[in-house]
Motif scaffolding. Sequence first.
Motif, PDB file in Angstrom:
ATOM      1  N   THR A 221      49.984   5.302  23.657  1.00  0.00           N
ATOM      2  CA  THR A 221      49.215   6.538  23.873  1.00  0.00           C
ATOM      3  C   THR A 221      48.854   7.145  22.522  1.00  0.00           C
ATOM      4  N   SER A 222      48.269   6.330  21.653  1.00  0.00           N
ATOM      5  CA  SER A 222      48.142   6.676  20.233  1.00  0.00           C
ATOM      6  C   SER A 222      46.823   7.304  19.825  1.00  0.00           C
ATOM      7  N   GLY A 224      42.486   7.862  19.424  1.00  0.00           N
ATOM      8  CA  GLY A 224      41.263   7.136  19.115  1.00  0.00           C
ATOM      9  C   GLY A 224      41.054   6.834  17.655  1.00  0.00           C
ATOM     10  N   GLY A 257      43.045   4.768  14.807  1.00  0.00           N
ATOM     11  CA  GLY A 257      42.882   3.589  15.651  1.00  0.00           C
ATOM     12  C   GLY A 257      43.815   2.428  15.344  1.00  0.00           C
ATOM     13  N   LEU A 260      45.178   0.213  18.263  1.00  0.00           N
ATOM     14  CA  LEU A 260      44.236  -0.654  18.971  1.00  0.00           C
ATOM     15  C   LEU A 260      44.371  -2.089  18.471  1.00  0.00           C
ATOM     16  N   THR A 263      47.886  -3.604  19.264  1.00  0.00           N
ATOM     17  CA  THR A 263      48.022  -4.051  20.650  1.00  0.00           C
ATOM     18  C   THR A 263      47.173  -5.288  20.912  1.00  0.00           C
ATOM     19  N   ILE A 270      40.482  -5.392  24.175  1.00  0.00           N
ATOM     20  CA  ILE A 270      39.733  -4.156  23.947  1.00  0.00           C
ATOM     21  C   ILE A 270      38.312  -4.367  24.447  1.00  0.00           C
ATOM     22  N   THR A 484      36.661   8.380  21.206  1.00  0.00           N
ATOM     23  CA  THR A 484      36.464   6.969  21.502  1.00  0.00           C
ATOM     24  C   THR A 484      36.326   6.817  23.006  1.00  0.00           C
ATOM     25  N   GLY A 487      38.138   1.192  24.746  1.00  0.00           N
ATOM     26  CA  GLY A 487      39.532   1.048  24.330  1.00  0.00           C
ATOM     27  C   GLY A 487      40.228  -0.102  25.023  1.00  0.00           C
ATOM     28  N   ALA A 509      48.877   1.391  28.721  1.00  0.00           N
ATOM     29  CA  ALA A 509      48.155   2.265  27.789  1.00  0.00           C
ATOM     30  C   ALA A 509      47.549   3.427  28.551  1.00  0.00           C
ATOM     31  N   GLU A 512      43.161   8.311  25.109  1.00  0.00           N
ATOM     32  CA  GLU A 512      41.961   7.864  24.405  1.00  0.00           C
ATOM     33  C   GLU A 512      42.034   6.414  23.966  1.00  0.00           C
ATOM     34  N   VAL A 513      43.237   5.918  23.642  1.00  0.00           N
ATOM     35  CA  VAL A 513      43.374   4.524  23.214  1.00  0.00           C
ATOM     36  C   VAL A 513      42.949   3.558  24.322  1.00  0.00           C
TER      37      VAL A 513
END
Length: 551
Positions: A221-222, A224, A257, A260, A263, A270, A484, A487, A509, A512-513
């Motif tokens: 949950t990091s 954008g 980001g 992203l 992951t 993505i 963003t 994602g 997830a 925003e990510v």
Amino acid sequence: MADADVIVVGSGLAGLAATAELADAGRRVILLDQEPEGSLGGQAFWSFGGLFLVDSPEQRRLRIRDSHELALQDWMGTAGFDRQEDHWPRRWAEAYVDFAAGEKRAWLRAQGLRLFPIVGWAERGGYGAIGHGNSVPRFHITWGTGPGVVAPFERRVRRAVARGLVTLRFRHRVDELTVTGGAVDGVRGQILEPSSAARGTASSRVATGEFDLKAQAVIVTSGGIGGNHDLVRKLWPTRLGRPPTRMLSGVPEHVDGRMLSITEKAGGSIINRDRMWHYTEGIQNWDPIWKDHGIRILPGPSSMWFDAVGNRLPAPLFPGFDTLGTLAHIMRTGYEHTWFVLTREIIKREFALSGSEQNPDLTNKDLRQVLGRAFSKTAPGPVEAFKERGVDFVVERDLRDLVRGMNALTEEPLIDVERLEREIVARDREIENPFSKDMQVVAIRGARAYRPDRFIRVAKPHRLLDPASGPLIAVRLRILTRKTLGGLHTDLSGRVLRADGAPLPGVYAAGEVAGFGGGGMHGYRALEGTFLGGCLFSGRVAGRAAAEAVG
């Protein structure tokens, strides 16, 4: 042995929502964040606190006739889903509109969140009933703005800390998702030195140690990429014109980001990398908190909008109507800035600034100050401060002096006073009748048919060159990075999907990510008030799904 049942990476709003749901289900959680504890709540803290709701009691009290069917029509017309990979984003969009028209308000109210009674009308569109935009006002402002949204979820998480279910570990920067047998089973990274950096300011990146934590599941949950301008430019789509060479930042630098790509390296997919949401009404903060700190003007519809050389923006690119349509138009002009031209009457009624710190009356829940906005002879205090101290404002009694000041703010004099005067005089002639061929004037009168707009938000139509409405004001506007929209690809349980569409075991997830759900539940455009709600909804979904999976 696992260190927790679930590890949540990122302590913004989506991370808090997921953690609260996990703890309510009795799961042991470690909540990690690279920033100091003072940044708990992430970007939601800085927000205006807008929430998208459908057929709410607030709307009904204002005689707004909204419905699930109308909201879904607006959402799909705005999103424009047209890709094969839009299956899950579309499913998330449908689920979110169901949520906004159903239990969302009651769920938030049960946790103590309260709403300001006036409903705002954002992203008004202007392209027809099945096109982009909100057909009716849906922008509900949280009483307490962003901090008021964060507070209920922070309370839930801190209660869970006191019960021993949640461990908060700040200054923990995740560099890797660990994978065993094809499943994500933990995180690895560096412990950063303690920092007393204030919320939003840059904190040290000096590492003092390492960590390696194991759990049955990880929820990312990091956030954008809005603080990473190089990445924004790299992913900038051609449909929005050329990428800006310089932008203002609507978020701090650490919104970069990183997770992203981390992951993705672990096997996650993505999608919709090119979908993004940036504002065109950015002004430089005269009292910045982070690098290139910009503030967005939340405009009413009456300011005249001109490009860098003084051409009026075409219909329906009026203030508050179509953010990305306006952005695409601007970036094809060959310049990166535009101008609002307005009057004292317009600025005092129609200018608001986005952000909790720019709305102390709403943030501090001061009803007397809020009511004072409607009767004040000046703009709200923060707006007046920008008018007096901001580098982007020009205030003059005479149009020629105004243009002289506008040209002084650019590298070369681009505005011709005769051209600008011709546009303004022509528009002013259209004010003389209660009807008009000028679509912006029509839109202004249409907005005033909505009673809250008429009484507190939209100025009475008047001639801009009428000295009684002066002085004249010009505001230079720049591109402001923000959200963003694409994602990590997720299903309706928040599980991150691999490139082949199958779930990547052990990782979820939210926020925003994940493009606020599915890898982009907004599609190409947003209706506003949907970002905070998207964090809450996707965080809730992922938290509940992970709690069940590890049970």
